[in-house]
Motif scaffolding. Structure first.
Motif, PDB file in Angstrom:
ATOM      1  N   LEU A 374       3.050  -5.262  -5.455  1.00 45.28           N
ATOM      2  CA  LEU A 374       4.263  -5.795  -6.386  1.00 45.28           C
ATOM      3  C   LEU A 374       4.863  -6.899  -5.864  1.00 45.28           C
ATOM      4  O   LEU A 374       5.894  -7.316  -6.429  1.00 45.28           O
ATOM      5  CB  LEU A 374       5.048  -4.566  -6.658  1.00 45.28           C
ATOM      6  CG  LEU A 374       4.561  -3.349  -7.045  1.00 45.28           C
ATOM      7  CD1 LEU A 374       5.434  -2.257  -7.345  1.00 45.28           C
ATOM      8  CD2 LEU A 374       3.648  -3.555  -8.503  1.00 45.28           C
ATOM      9  N   GLY A 375       4.330  -7.730  -4.613  1.00 43.31           N
ATOM     10  CA  GLY A 375       5.259  -8.701  -4.046  1.00 43.31           C
ATOM     11  C   GLY A 375       5.848  -8.524  -3.007  1.00 43.31           C
ATOM     12  O   GLY A 375       6.647  -9.358  -2.571  1.00 43.31           O
ATOM     13  N   ASP A 376       5.947  -7.260  -2.361  1.00 48.42           N
ATOM     14  CA  ASP A 376       6.806  -6.972  -1.444  1.00 48.42           C
ATOM     15  C   ASP A 376       5.831  -6.482  -0.261  1.00 48.42           C
ATOM     16  O   ASP A 376       4.886  -5.756  -0.175  1.00 48.42           O
ATOM     17  CB  ASP A 376       7.964  -6.033  -1.649  1.00 48.42           C
ATOM     18  CG  ASP A 376       7.432  -4.674  -2.475  1.00 48.42           C
ATOM     19  OD1 ASP A 376       6.183  -4.220  -2.067  1.00 48.42           O
ATOM     20  OD2 ASP A 376       8.060  -4.240  -3.252  1.00 48.42           O
ATOM     21  N   LYS A 377       6.461  -6.167   0.790  1.00 51.88           N
ATOM     22  CA  LYS A 377       5.533  -5.830   2.069  1.00 51.88           C
ATOM     23  C   LYS A 377       5.266  -4.167   1.850  1.00 51.88           C
ATOM     24  O   LYS A 377       4.393  -3.656   2.380  1.00 51.88           O
ATOM     25  CB  LYS A 377       6.418  -5.799   3.394  1.00 51.88           C
ATOM     26  CG  LYS A 377       6.588  -7.528   3.778  1.00 51.88           C
ATOM     27  CD  LYS A 377       7.492  -7.269   5.083  1.00 51.88           C
ATOM     28  CE  LYS A 377       7.534  -8.925   5.705  1.00 51.88           C
ATOM     29  NZ  LYS A 377       8.296  -8.959   6.897  1.00 51.88           N
ATOM     30  N   GLU A 378       6.216  -3.468   1.238  1.00 50.10           N
ATOM     31  CA  GLU A 378       5.798  -2.121   1.347  1.00 50.10           C
ATOM     32  C   GLU A 378       4.730  -1.740   0.270  1.00 50.10           C
ATOM     33  O   GLU A 378       3.917  -0.735   0.573  1.00 50.10           O
ATOM     34  CB  GLU A 378       7.104  -1.371   0.641  1.00 50.10           C
ATOM     35  CG  GLU A 378       7.387   0.097   0.428  1.00 50.10           C
ATOM     36  CD  GLU A 378       8.386   0.811   0.030  1.00 50.10           C
ATOM     37  OE1 GLU A 378       8.267   2.084  -0.390  1.00 50.10           O
ATOM     38  OE2 GLU A 378       9.233   0.006  -0.404  1.00 50.10           O
ATOM     39  N   THR A 379       4.298  -2.315  -0.555  1.00 48.55           N
ATOM     40  CA  THR A 379       3.471  -2.095  -1.486  1.00 48.55           C
ATOM     41  C   THR A 379       2.134  -3.142  -1.276  1.00 48.55           C
ATOM     42  O   THR A 379       1.043  -2.790  -1.949  1.00 48.55           O
ATOM     43  CB  THR A 379       3.830  -2.367  -3.076  1.00 48.55           C
ATOM     44  OG1 THR A 379       4.099  -3.773  -3.264  1.00 48.55           O
ATOM     45  CG2 THR A 379       5.075  -1.448  -3.444  1.00 48.55           C
ATOM     46  N   LYS A 380       2.192  -3.911  -0.408  1.00 49.80           N
ATOM     47  CA  LYS A 380       1.076  -4.660  -0.238  1.00 49.80           C
ATOM     48  C   LYS A 380      -0.126  -4.059   0.460  1.00 49.80           C
ATOM     49  O   LYS A 380       0.168  -3.251   1.503  1.00 49.80           O
ATOM     50  CB  LYS A 380       1.605  -5.836   0.701  1.00 49.80           C
ATOM     51  CG  LYS A 380       0.320  -6.942   0.972  1.00 49.80           C
ATOM     52  CD  LYS A 380       0.795  -8.100   1.904  1.00 49.80           C
ATOM     53  CE  LYS A 380      -0.273  -9.050   2.131  1.00 49.80           C
ATOM     54  NZ  LYS A 380      -0.827  -9.722   0.843  1.00 49.80           N
ATOM     55  N   GLN A 381      -1.449  -4.263  -0.091  1.00 49.68           N
ATOM     56  CA  GLN A 381      -2.445  -3.531   0.446  1.00 49.68           C
ATOM     57  C   GLN A 381      -3.336  -4.350   1.104  1.00 49.68           C
ATOM     58  O   GLN A 381      -3.348  -5.631   0.842  1.00 49.68           O
ATOM     59  CB  GLN A 381      -3.327  -2.920  -0.670  1.00 49.68           C
ATOM     60  CG  GLN A 381      -2.488  -1.941  -1.415  1.00 49.68           C
ATOM     61  CD  GLN A 381      -2.029  -0.742  -0.619  1.00 49.68           C
ATOM     62  OE1 GLN A 381      -2.912   0.033   0.027  1.00 49.68           O
ATOM     63  NE2 GLN A 381      -0.816  -0.541  -0.387  1.00 49.68           N
ATOM     64  N   LYS A 382      -4.255  -4.037   2.279  1.00 48.59           N
ATOM     65  CA  LYS A 382      -5.050  -5.104   2.936  1.00 48.59           C
ATOM     66  C   LYS A 382      -6.498  -5.142   2.382  1.00 48.59           C
ATOM     67  O   LYS A 382      -7.061  -5.964   2.776  1.00 48.59           O
ATOM     68  CB  LYS A 382      -5.131  -4.521   4.257  1.00 48.59           C
ATOM     69  CG  LYS A 382      -3.757  -4.763   5.029  1.00 48.59           C
ATOM     70  CD  LYS A 382      -3.918  -4.377   6.829  1.00 48.59           C
ATOM     71  CE  LYS A 382      -2.443  -4.519   7.435  1.00 48.59           C
ATOM     72  NZ  LYS A 382      -2.490  -4.012   8.953  1.00 48.59           N
ATOM     73  N   ARG A 386      -4.449  -7.347  -6.246  1.00 53.76           N
ATOM     74  CA  ARG A 386      -3.973  -6.993  -7.763  1.00 53.76           C
ATOM     75  C   ARG A 386      -3.714  -5.438  -7.581  1.00 53.76           C
ATOM     76  O   ARG A 386      -3.265  -4.794  -6.698  1.00 53.76           O
ATOM     77  CB  ARG A 386      -4.974  -7.215  -8.776  1.00 53.76           C
ATOM     78  CG  ARG A 386      -5.632  -8.796  -8.416  1.00 53.76           C
ATOM     79  CD  ARG A 386      -4.652  -9.696  -9.092  1.00 53.76           C
ATOM     80  NE  ARG A 386      -4.772 -11.166  -8.753  1.00 53.76           N
ATOM     81  CZ  ARG A 386      -5.599 -11.944  -9.593  1.00 53.76           C
ATOM     82  NH1 ARG A 386      -5.695 -11.448 -10.795  1.00 53.76           N
ATOM     83  NH2 ARG A 386      -5.502 -13.193  -9.242  1.00 53.76           N
ATOM     84  N   GLY A 387      -3.972  -4.697  -8.655  1.00 54.76           N
ATOM     85  CA  GLY A 387      -3.381  -3.236  -8.682  1.00 54.76           C
ATOM     86  C   GLY A 387      -4.136  -2.575  -9.664  1.00 54.76           C
ATOM     87  O   GLY A 387      -4.992  -2.959 -10.685  1.00 54.76           O
ATOM     88  N   TYR A 388      -3.497  -1.335 -10.106  1.00 53.28           N
ATOM     89  CA  TYR A 388      -4.224  -0.442 -11.007  1.00 53.28           C
ATOM     90  C   TYR A 388      -2.930   0.525 -11.489  1.00 53.28           C
ATOM     91  O   TYR A 388      -1.817   0.689 -11.057  1.00 53.28           O
ATOM     92  CB  TYR A 388      -5.209   0.314 -10.346  1.00 53.28           C
ATOM     93  CG  TYR A 388      -4.747   1.364  -9.264  1.00 53.28           C
ATOM     94  CD1 TYR A 388      -4.177   2.661  -9.454  1.00 53.28           C
ATOM     95  CD2 TYR A 388      -5.194   0.845  -8.003  1.00 53.28           C
ATOM     96  CE1 TYR A 388      -4.010   3.273  -8.169  1.00 53.28           C
ATOM     97  CE2 TYR A 388      -4.683   1.585  -6.665  1.00 53.28           C
ATOM     98  CZ  TYR A 388      -4.269   2.807  -7.039  1.00 53.28           C
ATOM     99  OH  TYR A 388      -3.785   3.505  -5.819  1.00 53.28           O
ATOM    100  N   GLY A 389      -3.357   1.160 -12.956  1.00 46.24           N
ATOM    101  CA  GLY A 389      -2.447   2.049 -13.279  1.00 46.24           C
ATOM    102  C   GLY A 389      -3.175   3.348 -13.564  1.00 46.24           C
ATOM    103  O   GLY A 389      -4.338   3.463 -13.182  1.00 46.24           O
ATOM    104  N   TYR A 390      -2.780   4.610 -13.994  1.00 42.15           N
ATOM    105  CA  TYR A 390      -3.480   5.913 -14.388  1.00 42.15           C
ATOM    106  C   TYR A 390      -2.921   6.282 -15.575  1.00 42.15           C
ATOM    107  O   TYR A 390      -1.942   5.950 -16.034  1.00 42.15           O
ATOM    108  CB  TYR A 390      -2.834   6.767 -13.277  1.00 42.15           C
ATOM    109  CG  TYR A 390      -3.466   6.926 -11.978  1.00 42.15           C
ATOM    110  CD1 TYR A 390      -4.638   7.184 -11.571  1.00 42.15           C
ATOM    111  CD2 TYR A 390      -2.321   6.650 -10.886  1.00 42.15           C
ATOM    112  CE1 TYR A 390      -5.013   7.196 -10.299  1.00 42.15           C
ATOM    113  CE2 TYR A 390      -2.900   6.375  -9.439  1.00 42.15           C
ATOM    114  CZ  TYR A 390      -4.297   6.767  -9.073  1.00 42.15           C
ATOM    115  OH  TYR A 390      -4.575   6.689  -7.835  1.00 42.15           O
TER     116      TYR A 390
END
Length: 569
Positions: A374-382, A386-390
């Motif tokens: 989401l643009g922050d360190k906490e949610t960043k994935q290595k 991008r991302g996904y929803g459920y």
């Protein structure tokens, strides 16, 4: 020249719209209401709202095989039926015959289509979510694809305009990655969905909400449409018009203007480009019934036939100026094919709530908005960008456990009336990056019955999507486990692109004519009286269902086109 090759001039219009689905209906409405005499072309048969929904009021026992397709129908819809859930419950007649409408696959692609007035607006899932600047800025920030020529602020008033008209049921969340819409009253979560919502907020600080769907649930009037009756027979065609479709909403609006001419059985195959005038002058069609070739002239042309079909038309529209397809100076036409990857997640049962049930057949499920990168360190994935929803939901499954010893008699009758245990299902919807080598091409060696080239697909999920799917499964299991669910079953089914029916990206928008096909108003860079506003225009995919964005983009482009047209009168 044979008689079938003679192209007959057949009339002049202010505008031509190719396609009658989600985008085509909106283009027709906006152009017609702005006073433009508009020809709307549909390659399939006529479907009139209410009158032409043959299974809309039938119960399963009223239909042959309880609404399941017959063996003969499956044989003729062998590719459509690979995604079998879409052809069930009396809806198979909304999907094409694969024998009559073939396509080719270098790599598997599930191209799910419906050729009739209204197109897939009759059968879509109605899930309606805005994109955000997280999506519009993603390509520029991480270097994949090209930069969108618009941002959220450009589309925000058009999202609002569309939402007021179609009716979107949902609740405001205040999340920057999922901007709120203008909402009709939300549908209700059931007790187990509410339980997971509370546990997720406590354990993960994540949000679960009811899905945002294009259903009328409030008392605000929508001309010619009624409130949702919670029948959950949407894919058969809704006689109440409570969910948005072109047939119930935008096409009738265009018709009321007195400016629309609707022509079904009209297979558009070429946009005519005049080298001297340096603009498009019309559209050539084949009458699907007579195979007669006709040409209609217009000042403005909107391609809204769906991503693959619109791009196919552009590819076939060759001239001295455009030997590789109309507007294809960049060579990007047909490339950057995207879809959302689905089929991964988890499900589980939960104890308790045995005295709870639900009423009605809610035509909707739950939604868990994106919480990765989401643009922050906490949610960043290595491991992925991008991302996904459920999406998913909870229900009481298996009316009976089908105990063999209770297979007949009074005890069996008692058992089948008892609802089964509660089960929660979470399925991921993940973003696909725009890859140049994920593409569609035309095969001129394999023609259809109208003598037109067939489409060949060559696309696949790559490392980023596969890594994302692992996280989708892991997080679904973790959320269910920490919420107290049991018998958790993770799944990651092997699915091909196309299965989400969100194909997009083959004639993308961009800032640079050397790397894109369309500008910020969806005009072809080099042929500015031709607009493409369906899924083909998408520069990136986001992870949200895209149809609301198609509608907003189309309304914006059509009003711009009408304004330009009027200034040149």
């Amino acid at each position: 020249m044979s008689i079938k090759d003679i192209i007959k001039k057949s009339g002049k219009y202010d505008a031509i719209v190719i396609g009658t689905g989600i985008s085509g209906g909106w283009a027709a409405k906006e152009l017609c209401e702005n006073g433009l005499k508009t020809l709307v072309l549909e390659r399939g048969r006529m479907v009139e709202h209410v009158l032409d929904y043959p299974t809309m009021n039938l119960d399963p026992w009223d239909m042959e095989l309880r609404g399941e397709p017959t063996a003969k129908q499956k044989a003729r819809q062998h590719k459509q039926h690979r995604v079998s859930s879409f052809l069930k419950n009396g809806s198979y007649h909304w999907f094409v015959d694969d024998i009559d409408h073939p396509y080719n696959e270098e790599k598997r692609f599930d191209w799910i289509r419906g050729y009739h007035v209204g197109g897939r607006s009759i059968t879509w899932g109605k899930q309606s979510y805005r994109l955000s600047d997280l999506d519009f800025e993603a390509n520029k920030k991480d270097g994949h694809g090209v930069d969108w020529p618009i941002r959220y602020k450009d589309l925000e008033p058009w999202y609002s305009y569309v939402e007021r008209y179609i009716g979107v049921s949902g609740e405001a969340l205040g999340l920057p990655q999922l901007p709120d819409s203008i909402f009709e009253p939300p549908m209700e979560l059931n007790c187990v969905e509410q339980h997971l919502k509370e546990q997720m907020a406590q354990n993960h600080r994540r949000v679960l909400t009811i899905g945002r769907v294009a259903h009328i649930t409030g008392d605000q009037p929508h001309e010619g449409r009624g409130k949702c009756q919670f029948r959950n027979r949407c894919r058969r065609g809704c006689p109440y018009g409570s969910y948005f479709s072109s047939n119930a909403s935008t096409l009738p609006a265009a018709q009321r203007s007195g400016n629309m001419t609707l022509r079904p059985h009209s297979i558009a195959y070429e946009i005519v480009y005049n080298d001297n005038l340096k603009k498009a002058t019309g559209v050539r069609i084949i009458d699907a019934k007579t195979k007669e070739k006709l040409e209609f002239d217009a000042d403005i042309i909107f391609c809204c036939a769906s991503a693959i079909a619109s791009t196919s038309i552009l590819m076939q529209s060759k001239s001295e100026r455009f030997p590789n397809g109309l507007g294809n100076d960049s060579g990007e036409l047909g490339h950057n094919l995207m879809d959302h990857h689905v089929g991964s997640g988890a499900s589980g049962t939960i104890d308790g709530y045995s005295n709870k049930y639900y009423k009605g057949r809610r035509p909707n499920g739950i939604y868990i908005p994106r919480f990765r990168n989401l643009g922050d360190k906490e949610t960043k994935q290595k491991s992925f960008l991008r991302g996904y929803g459920y999406q998913g939901g909870a229900g009481r499954h298996g009316i009976t456990e089908h105990i063999k010893e209770l297979g007949y008699g009074a005890e069996f009758k008692e058992e089948i009336l008892k609802p089964g245990s509660w089960r929660m299902h979470l399925g991921g919807f993940g973003e696909c990056l725009p890859y140049h080598d994920n593409k569609m091409t035309l095969n001129y060696n394999k023609l259809d019955q109208w003598g037109l080239p067939t489409v060949t697909f060559n696309a696949e999920w790559k490392e980023n999507e596969l890594n994302m799917r692992k996280d989708i499964v892991e997080q679904a299991v973790d959320m269910l486990t920490k919420a107290g669910f049991k018998n958790i079953e993770p799944f990651d089914r092997p699915v091909a692109p196309g299965v989400a029916i969100h194909e997009m990206g083959t004639a993308r928008m961009g800032r640079n004519p050397e790397t894109s096909i369309l500008n910020e108003y969806n005009q072809i860079h080099s042929v500015q009286n031709v607009f493409v506003t369906d899924g083909a225009c998408m520069t990136s995919a986001g992870c949200q269902n895209p149809s609301l964005t198609y509608m907003a983009i189309t309304a914006r482009a059509a009003n711009y086109a009408a304004k330009v047209f009027k200034t040149k009168l």
